[in-house]
Design an enzyme around this catalytic site. Structure first.
Site, PDB file in Angstrom:
ATOM      1  CB  SER A 123      -0.870  -0.034   1.257  1.00  0.00           C
ATOM      2  OG  SER A 123      -1.412   1.236   1.515  1.00  0.00           O
ATOM      3  CD  GLU A 125      -2.289   5.244   4.477  1.00  0.00           C
ATOM      4  OE1 GLU A 125      -2.097   5.434   5.676  1.00  0.00           O
ATOM      5  OE2 GLU A 125      -2.596   6.154   3.692  1.00  0.00           O
ATOM      6  CE1 TYR A 147      -3.963  -1.766   5.697  1.00  0.00           C
ATOM      7  CE2 TYR A 147      -2.978   0.289   4.942  1.00  0.00           C
ATOM      8  CZ  TYR A 147      -3.571  -0.928   4.659  1.00  0.00           C
ATOM      9  OH  TYR A 147      -3.750  -1.317   3.344  1.00  0.00           O
TER      10      TYR A 147
HETATM   11  P1  NAP Z   1     -11.384  -4.815   2.025  1.00  0.00           P
HETATM   12  O1  NAP Z   1     -12.551  -4.466   1.154  1.00  0.00           O
HETATM   13  O2  NAP Z   1     -11.330  -4.279   3.409  1.00  0.00           O
HETATM   14  O3  NAP Z   1     -11.308  -6.422   2.105  1.00  0.00           O
HETATM   15  C1  NAP Z   1     -10.490  -7.086   3.029  1.00  0.00           C
HETATM   16  C2  NAP Z   1     -10.665  -8.576   2.889  1.00  0.00           C
HETATM   17  O4  NAP Z   1      -9.819  -9.238   3.847  1.00  0.00           O
HETATM   18  C3  NAP Z   1     -12.100  -9.068   3.184  1.00  0.00           C
HETATM   19  O5  NAP Z   1     -12.431 -10.067   2.242  1.00  0.00           O
HETATM   20  C4  NAP Z   1     -11.962  -9.696   4.582  1.00  0.00           C
HETATM   21  O6  NAP Z   1     -12.877 -10.720   4.832  1.00  0.00           O
HETATM   22  C5  NAP Z   1     -10.553 -10.284   4.479  1.00  0.00           C
HETATM   23  N1  NAP Z   1      -9.953 -10.614   5.788  1.00  0.00           N
HETATM   24  C6  NAP Z   1      -9.671  -9.750   6.779  1.00  0.00           C
HETATM   25  N2  NAP Z   1      -9.100 -10.414   7.795  1.00  0.00           N
HETATM   26  C7  NAP Z   1      -9.006 -11.717   7.435  1.00  0.00           C
HETATM   27  C8  NAP Z   1      -8.507 -12.908   8.058  1.00  0.00           C
HETATM   28  N3  NAP Z   1      -7.980 -12.889   9.290  1.00  0.00           N
HETATM   29  N4  NAP Z   1      -8.555 -14.082   7.396  1.00  0.00           N
HETATM   30  C9  NAP Z   1      -9.109 -14.112   6.169  1.00  0.00           C
HETATM   31  N5  NAP Z   1      -9.606 -13.039   5.520  1.00  0.00           N
HETATM   32  C10 NAP Z   1      -9.559 -11.857   6.154  1.00  0.00           C
HETATM   33  O7  NAP Z   1     -10.029  -4.410   1.314  1.00  0.00           O
HETATM   34  P2  NAP Z   1      -9.738  -3.982  -0.223  1.00  0.00           P
HETATM   35  O8  NAP Z   1      -9.985  -2.517  -0.374  1.00  0.00           O
HETATM   36  O9  NAP Z   1     -10.380  -4.940  -1.145  1.00  0.00           O
HETATM   37  O10 NAP Z   1      -8.154  -4.160  -0.277  1.00  0.00           O
HETATM   38  C11 NAP Z   1      -7.560  -5.412  -0.590  1.00  0.00           C
HETATM   39  C12 NAP Z   1      -6.140  -5.448  -0.068  1.00  0.00           C
HETATM   40  O11 NAP Z   1      -5.385  -4.400  -0.658  1.00  0.00           O
HETATM   41  C13 NAP Z   1      -5.983  -5.251   1.436  1.00  0.00           C
HETATM   42  O12 NAP Z   1      -4.883  -6.021   1.850  1.00  0.00           O
HETATM   43  C14 NAP Z   1      -5.671  -3.776   1.589  1.00  0.00           C
HETATM   44  O13 NAP Z   1      -4.972  -3.549   2.782  1.00  0.00           O
HETATM   45  C15 NAP Z   1      -4.830  -3.567   0.348  1.00  0.00           C
HETATM   46  N6  NAP Z   1      -4.829  -2.225  -0.224  1.00  0.00           N
HETATM   47  C16 NAP Z   1      -6.014  -1.613  -0.524  1.00  0.00           C
HETATM   48  C17 NAP Z   1      -5.993  -0.362  -1.132  1.00  0.00           C
HETATM   49  C18 NAP Z   1      -7.272   0.334  -1.515  1.00  0.00           C
HETATM   50  O14 NAP Z   1      -7.215   1.532  -1.794  1.00  0.00           O
HETATM   51  N7  NAP Z   1      -8.401  -0.353  -1.585  1.00  0.00           N
HETATM   52  C19 NAP Z   1      -4.764   0.230  -1.475  1.00  0.00           C
HETATM   53  C20 NAP Z   1      -3.583  -0.445  -1.178  1.00  0.00           C
HETATM   54  C21 NAP Z   1      -3.627  -1.688  -0.575  1.00  0.00           C
HETATM   55  P3  NAP Z   1     -14.325 -10.465   5.541  1.00  0.00           P
HETATM   56  O15 NAP Z   1     -15.262 -10.160   4.415  1.00  0.00           O
HETATM   57  O16 NAP Z   1     -14.570 -11.762   6.203  1.00  0.00           O
HETATM   58  O17 NAP Z   1     -14.163  -9.309   6.486  1.00  0.00           O
HETATM   59  O1  F7E Z   2      -9.059   8.069   4.141  1.00  0.00           O
HETATM   60  C1  F7E Z   2      -9.539  11.592   5.307  1.00  0.00           C
HETATM   61  C2  F7E Z   2      -8.591  10.726   6.127  1.00  0.00           C
HETATM   62  O2  F7E Z   2     -10.065   5.998   5.075  1.00  0.00           O
HETATM   63  C3  F7E Z   2      -8.555   8.955   3.155  1.00  0.00           C
HETATM   64  C4  F7E Z   2      -7.244   2.064   2.590  1.00  0.00           C
HETATM   65  O3  F7E Z   2      -7.796   1.369   1.505  1.00  0.00           O
HETATM   66  O4  F7E Z   2      -6.066   3.560   1.124  1.00  0.00           O
HETATM   67  C5  F7E Z   2      -7.005   3.510   2.191  1.00  0.00           C
HETATM   68  O5  F7E Z   2      -6.509   4.225   3.321  1.00  0.00           O
HETATM   69  C6  F7E Z   2      -8.328  10.343   3.744  1.00  0.00           C
HETATM   70  C7  F7E Z   2      -7.560  10.357   5.079  1.00  0.00           C
HETATM   71  O6  F7E Z   2      -8.363   5.859   3.168  1.00  0.00           O
HETATM   72  C8  F7E Z   2     -12.860  11.225   6.734  1.00  0.00           C
HETATM   73  O7  F7E Z   2      -8.073  11.481   7.237  1.00  0.00           O
HETATM   74  C9  F7E Z   2     -11.557  12.855   6.132  1.00  0.00           C
HETATM   75  O8  F7E Z   2      -6.565  11.340   5.007  1.00  0.00           O
HETATM   76  O9  F7E Z   2     -10.607   6.663   2.691  1.00  0.00           O
HETATM   77  P1  F7E Z   2      -9.609   6.605   3.782  1.00  0.00           P
HETATM   78  P2  F7E Z   2      -6.814   5.761   3.590  1.00  0.00           P
HETATM   79  O10 F7E Z   2      -6.608   5.999   5.022  1.00  0.00           O
HETATM   80  O11 F7E Z   2      -6.062   6.609   2.627  1.00  0.00           O
HETATM   81  C10 F7E Z   2      -4.783   2.987   1.416  1.00  0.00           C
HETATM   82  C11 F7E Z   2      -3.937   3.077   0.180  1.00  0.00           C
HETATM   83  C12 F7E Z   2      -4.866   1.630   2.007  1.00  0.00           C
HETATM   84  O12 F7E Z   2      -3.989   0.806   1.814  1.00  0.00           O
HETATM   85  C13 F7E Z   2      -5.944   1.401   3.023  1.00  0.00           C
HETATM   86  O13 F7E Z   2      -6.205   0.002   3.172  1.00  0.00           O
HETATM   87  O14 F7E Z   2      -9.605  10.908   4.049  1.00  0.00           O
HETATM   88  N1  F7E Z   2     -10.893  11.681   5.865  1.00  0.00           N
HETATM   89  N2  F7E Z   2     -12.755  12.580   6.666  1.00  0.00           N
HETATM   90  C14 F7E Z   2     -11.678  10.668   6.221  1.00  0.00           C
HETATM   91  N3  F7E Z   2     -11.490   9.333   6.150  1.00  0.00           N
HETATM   92  C15 F7E Z   2     -12.509   8.517   6.566  1.00  0.00           C
HETATM   93  N4  F7E Z   2     -12.348   7.185   6.459  1.00  0.00           N
HETATM   94  N5  F7E Z   2     -13.661   9.038   7.088  1.00  0.00           N
HETATM   95  C16 F7E Z   2     -13.896  10.373   7.176  1.00  0.00           C
HETATM   96  O15 F7E Z   2     -14.967  10.797   7.647  1.00  0.00           O
END
Ligand code: NAP
Ligand code: F7E
Length: 321
Positions: A123, A125, A147
């Site tokens: 990520s 992050e 995270y």
């Molecule tokens: P998400 O919607 O939160 O999905 C997370 C998945 O992980 C769900 O299927 C959840 O299952 C499963 N899970 C959590 N804990 C588990 C465990 N202990 N054993 C088995 N399964 C488990 O996340 P996403 O947005 O699709 O992201 C996919 C991956 O990419 C994650 O690793 C995230 O950290 C990473 N990532 C996401 C972003 C983004 O912007 N979306 C960017 C960079 C990296 P349940 O349905 O059972 O909860």
């Molecule tokens: O926040 C601001 C908050 O929770 C984005 C995950 O998929 O992307 C995701 O992480 C920004 C932050 O995503 C609210 O402070 C303001 O600066 O949508 P977010 P994230 O933290 O960037 C990365 C790449 C991952 O890997 C992670 O798994 O938005 N913000 N107001 C808020 N955020 C939330 N959630 N809620 C608010 O009300």
């Protein structure tokens, strides 16, 4: 027929990746953890084509058995505790899932068959308090949450198993990617669902935290293709996947309200409790390595993404009555 295991198949990315790999004629196995109620909302439309296997990132022997029984060609590790604010509330659990969980799968692969290809969902992050703009594969990490710290561990253990055991293991450093299937607690979906509810008269306020944070937001459907491409190369490597554009949360809010002809200033309320203990202020990725080697490029613009999500939430809420 190639066999693939997707962990996190019930999540946003898991659902898009499963769709994509089915279209490529893969036999898709979805790893799911036991739950008292089924959580298949995002994969309802394809669940008959997926073979489900119960296992958990916390449970090593379940992972070993899964890999031994299925003997996949590829494993995509998308499962994680992925919500940043929760990682301050549950830092140890986040580390168990998001950091050590990666080692458990890699160990299972090492024990059973080192030829299995592995993708790790890393990520942006990890860049956190950024040390270079834009961020690329060689930019040093400075994570700002439990995270982010866990993802740095997951990234380097992936690199380490590649270098130590010659496993074809890739780390995709993906910047934020969104879609109508995004979890409702993430800011983009919280905004688009909030806008749709306001437009339909179901609520009149949207509570948000820091509007000044900037992110590089792309479309999840594009990003899962990059995961697949990484595992089809001659050599395993790590890639930044991003759009190269950065926008503030405020810009996202403005565009989302504009889509329904409303002014955000009439509805948005700042809630200080939603601010984070440490913030990631600005992210913007340089995806030129992915473009050069994978031939990958994003196809959905920022505005198209906002509109797609607002339209989808309006439609969903109208259909729900
Ligand atoms: P998400 O919607 O939160 O999905 C997370 C998945 O992980 C769900 O299927 C959840 O299952 C499963 N899970 C959590 N804990 C588990 C465990 N202990 N054993 C088995 N399964 C488990 O996340 P996403 O947005 O699709 O992201 C996919 C991956 O990419 C994650 O690793 C995230 O950290 C990473 N990532 C996401 C972003 C983004 O912007 N979306 C960017 C960079 C990296 P349940 O349905 O059972 O909860
Ligand atoms: O926040 C601001 C908050 O929770 C984005 C995950 O998929 O992307 C995701 O992480 C920004 C932050 O995503 C609210 O402070 C303001 O600066 O949508 P977010 P994230 O933290 O960037 C990365 C790449 C991952 O890997 C992670 O798994 O938005 N913000 N107001 C808020 N955020 C939330 N959630 N809620 C608010 O009300």
């Amino acid at each position: 027929m190639k066999k693939v295991i997707i962990t996190g198949i019930t999540g946003q990315d898991g659902s898009y990746l499963a769709e994509f790999l089915l279209s490529k004629n893969y036999r898709v196995y979805g790893m799911v953890r036991r739950s008292s109620t089924e959580n298949f909302e995002r994969i309802e439309h394809i669940k008959d084509k997926i073979e489900f296997y119960h296992a958990d990132l916390l449970d090593f022997s379940s992972l070993v058995e899964m890999i031994d029984e299925i003997r996949p060609d590829e494993v995509y590790n998308l499962a994680a505790q992925s919500f940043v604010p929760t990682s301050w509330k549950q830092p140890i659990l986040t580390g168990e899932f998001t950091a050590l969980g990666v080692t458990r799968i890699l160990e299972a692969i090492k024990l059973i068959d080192k030829k299995i290809k592995f993708y790790q969902a890393s990520s942006s992050e990890m860049f956190g308090k950024v040390l270079e703009i834009p961020q690329k594969e060689t930019t040093p990490f400075y994570p700002r949450s439990p995270y982010g710290v866990s993802k740095v561990y997951g990234h380097f253990i992936t690199v380490n198993y590649r270098e130590s055991y010659d496993i074809f293991a890739c780390s995709g450093i993906l910047f934020n990617h969104e879609s109508p299937r995004r979890g409702r607690e993430f800011v983009t979906r919280k905004i688009t669902e909030g806008v749709a509810k306001i437009k339909l008269g179901m609520t009149d306020k949207l509570y948000l935290g820091n509007l000044d944070a900037k992110r590089d937001w792309g479309y999840a459907g594009d990003y899962v293709k990059a995961m697949y491409l990484m595992l089809q190369q001659e050599k395993a490597s790590d890639y930044v996947i991003a759009t190269g554009e950065t926008h503030s949360v405020k810009e996202f809010v403005q565009l989302a309200f504009e889509r329904v002809s409303l002014d955000y200033k009439d509805f948005v309320v700042i809630d200080k409790t939603l601010f984070r203990p440490a913030e990631v202020d600005q992210l913007v990725g340089d995806y030129s390595k992915a473009k050069r080697i994978l031939g990958w490029e994003p196809t959905v613009s920022f505005k198209e993404l906002v509109n797609m999500m607002v339209d989808s939430d309006l439609e969903k809420l109208k259909n729900n009555g």
